[in-house]
Design a protein around this motif. Structure first.
Motif, PDB file in Angstrom:
ATOM      1  N   ILE A 227       0.834  -1.205   0.000  1.00 43.46           N
ATOM      2  CA  ILE A 227       0.000   0.000   0.000  1.00 43.46           C
ATOM      3  C   ILE A 227       0.870   1.257   0.000  1.00 43.46           C
TER       4      ILE A 227
ATOM      5  N   TRP B 293      -7.726   0.092   0.596  1.00 44.74           N
ATOM      6  CA  TRP B 293      -6.640  -0.897   0.548  1.00 44.74           C
ATOM      7  C   TRP B 293      -6.305  -1.420   1.933  1.00 44.74           C
TER       8      TRP B 293
ATOM      9  N   ASN C  71      -6.481  -5.353   2.413  1.00 45.34           N
ATOM     10  CA  ASN C  71      -5.239  -6.096   2.658  1.00 45.34           C
ATOM     11  C   ASN C  71      -5.051  -6.502   4.112  1.00 45.34           C
TER      12      ASN C  71
ATOM     13  N   ALA D 227      -2.461  -6.305  -4.162  1.00 39.35           N
ATOM     14  CA  ALA D 227      -3.102  -6.167  -2.853  1.00 39.35           C
ATOM     15  C   ALA D 227      -3.927  -7.378  -2.517  1.00 39.35           C
TER      16      ALA D 227
END
Length: 511
Positions: free
Chosen positions: A83, A109, A113, A510
């Protein structure tokens, strides 16, 4: 005759009897002492063996716990790296702080993630630009106290970044690192965050490819926080398999339980993991004591028996440790290599380039969601296991198959790298996966598979680039109608398409 009889009486009668008794008593006393010495020796050996077995079991359990915590923090750091090592993050967080970027991109994200409950965006002087709480952004513009543990990990993350930064154009970039080296730039710790024990990883925002950090810019650090709640404890214990595994912040531990204290970066104790550890020493005593009582005089038998039993207990401990190691590196549902093991193996193969070429195949099932929605998750699990067996059967000794997501598989192929053979293998994989799957209910389920192939070193020489190339090829296979294989080097990358491809590569990385 009379003289012989008298002599016989003098030798065997009267005064001869007490002498015989004294010898018997001496033999009895000696035997009794030997029995006591034997019993004491066996009891001493049994006590040592019991304590040693307990100590080794406790030591191995504590070492396993440390390894699992370190592995989890490393996985968090890898996910955070995907990220913050991003040109868009440099633009939206460092060059000019963009609240919309935090709300629309960064939080997305982080949720995808890390599933982190908290996140902080902090400058080098401790100013909090943004605070993410349960996927909601807050912009209080407060400053961390100098003794705040979050300030400590911020400093460490900045120190690591400063050691790895390199001049790029009129600014700075980051030295190339592999995912296995992510700890070189990440600051990790277990600490109390607002009174809640948490796993924390912090990392400075760095450019991925085109952007550069301005020469006079201050480093910006993103801190991801996962609370040590019951769900995370249960997830950790899937590998540990400890009995009554909990985390306590206060109170004294029951002596019959095992504890592992955790200290934060500020030197203060965060709390302690507590569980009911195995006590193989109890089993040792249950064997040794009956042996001492029953066959103290037969030292050879006792020694052999005790050694046999102690050896058996040691073997069980080794088998348990091997099983825990296996669980830490393999997927629970399929038995294939998990994400951590696959990327670790991939890094090893990358280090042998260019002498030893290989290929990475990204696999994603088609129509799998329909199986889950129609027949339920149990049927979906059965399909995943069947597909895993088919993939492993097709790859055999030519490579390694891993499962990195719900219906996502990856293959590291090192048995051969010529394109015609790989094309044949891809067709065989597609045909095998497409074969109907009989569920326990008697229903036939059908799924397909799309493949993206990246050749090393042609399509990349780092973990990140190879996986991005394979993911981009997989995306192209999906775009072409699914159920096919696309090689990364076949994809046309025009200048107009590059932004869109980059975005897709980031999404796959991701995921």
């Amino acid at each position: 005759m009379q003289q012989q009889a008298t002599i016989s009486v003098k030798l065997t009668g009267g005064k001869g009897t007490p002498g015989h008794g004294r010898v018997s008593r001496l033999v009895f006393i000696l035997a009794f002492v030997m029995i006591l010495l034997s019993a004491a020796s066996l009891a001493y050996v049994g006590n040592i063996a019991s304590r040693e077995a307990d100590m080794q079991a406790t030591q191995k359990q504590r070492q396993l716990l440390d390894n699992v915590l370190a592995g989890r923090l490393q996985l968090m750091s890898r996910d955070l790296y995907s990220i913050v090592h991003w040109d868009d993050a440099v633009t939206g967080l460092v060059k000019k702080f963009d609240q919309d970027f935090v709300s629309d991109q960064l939080i997305y994200w982080l949720d995808l993630n890390l599933q982190a409950q908290r996140a902080f965006i902090v400058t080098s002087n401790g100013r909090v630009l943004g605070d993410v709480v349960n996927s909601e952004a807050q912009f209080s513009n407060r400053t961390l106290a100098n003794d705040d543990p979050l300030m400590d990990v911020t400093r460490k993350a900045i120190d690591k970044f400063m050691k790895l930064r390199v001049p790029v154009d009129d600014g700075y970039g980051l030295k190339t690192i592999t995912l296995s080296q992510v700890n070189d730039i990440a600051a990790t710790a277990m600490m109390n965050v607002e009174g809640q024990p948490s796993l924390v990883t912090a990392m400075a925002v760095t450019p991925d490819d085109q952007e550069a950090l301005p020469a006079k810019s201050q480093p910006v650090v993103v801190i991801a926080v996962k609370s040590l709640d019951s769900a995370l404890l249960a997830e950790l214990n899937q590998t540990l398999a400890f009995q009554n595994f909990t985390f306590e912040t206060t109170g004294e531990t029951d002596p019959s339980r095992t504890a592992q204290a955790i200290t934060g970066p500020d030197g203060k104790q965060v709390g302690q993991f507590v569980w009911r550890g195995s006590r193989p020493g109890t089993a040792v005593w249950s064997v040794v004591m009956p042996v001492i009582l029953a066959v103290c005089g037969v030292m050879t038998v006792i020694t052999a028996f005790a050694a046999y039993r102690i050896g058996g207990l040691s073997t069980k401990l080794e088998e348990s440790e091997a099983r825990n190691r296996f669980l830490a590196l393999h997927d629970n549902l399929t038995g294939l290599s998990n994400r951590f093991h696959f990327h670790e193996t991939l890094d090893r193969h990358i280090s042998s380039l260019p002498q030893n070429e290989f290929a990475v195949l990204a696999c994603d099932l088609d129509r799998f969601k329909a199986v889950n929605d129609t027949y339920g998750h149990a049927a979906g699990d059965a399909v995943i296991r069947t597909v895993a067996n088919r993939l492993a059967g097709k790859i055999g000794t030519a490579g390694m198959v891993g499962r990195v997501g719900g219906d996502e598989f990856v293959i590291l192929l090192n048995g051969f790298t010529d394109i015609p053979r790989i094309q044949i293998l891809c067709r065989q994989i597609i045909a095998s996966v497409c074969e109907p799957i009989m569920l326990e209910t008697g229903v036939m389920a059908s799924v397909g598979v799309s493949l993206g192939v990246a050749l090393a070193p042609a399509s990349g020489t780092t973990n990140t680039h190879l996986m991005a190339s394979a993911d981009a090829a997989l995306y192209a296979a999906k775009e072409r109608g699914r159920g096919c294989a696309v090689f990364a080097h076949e994809i046309a990358k025009s200048d107009e398409q590059q932004p869109e491809v980059k975005k897709d590569e980031g999404a796959h990385r991701a995921a």
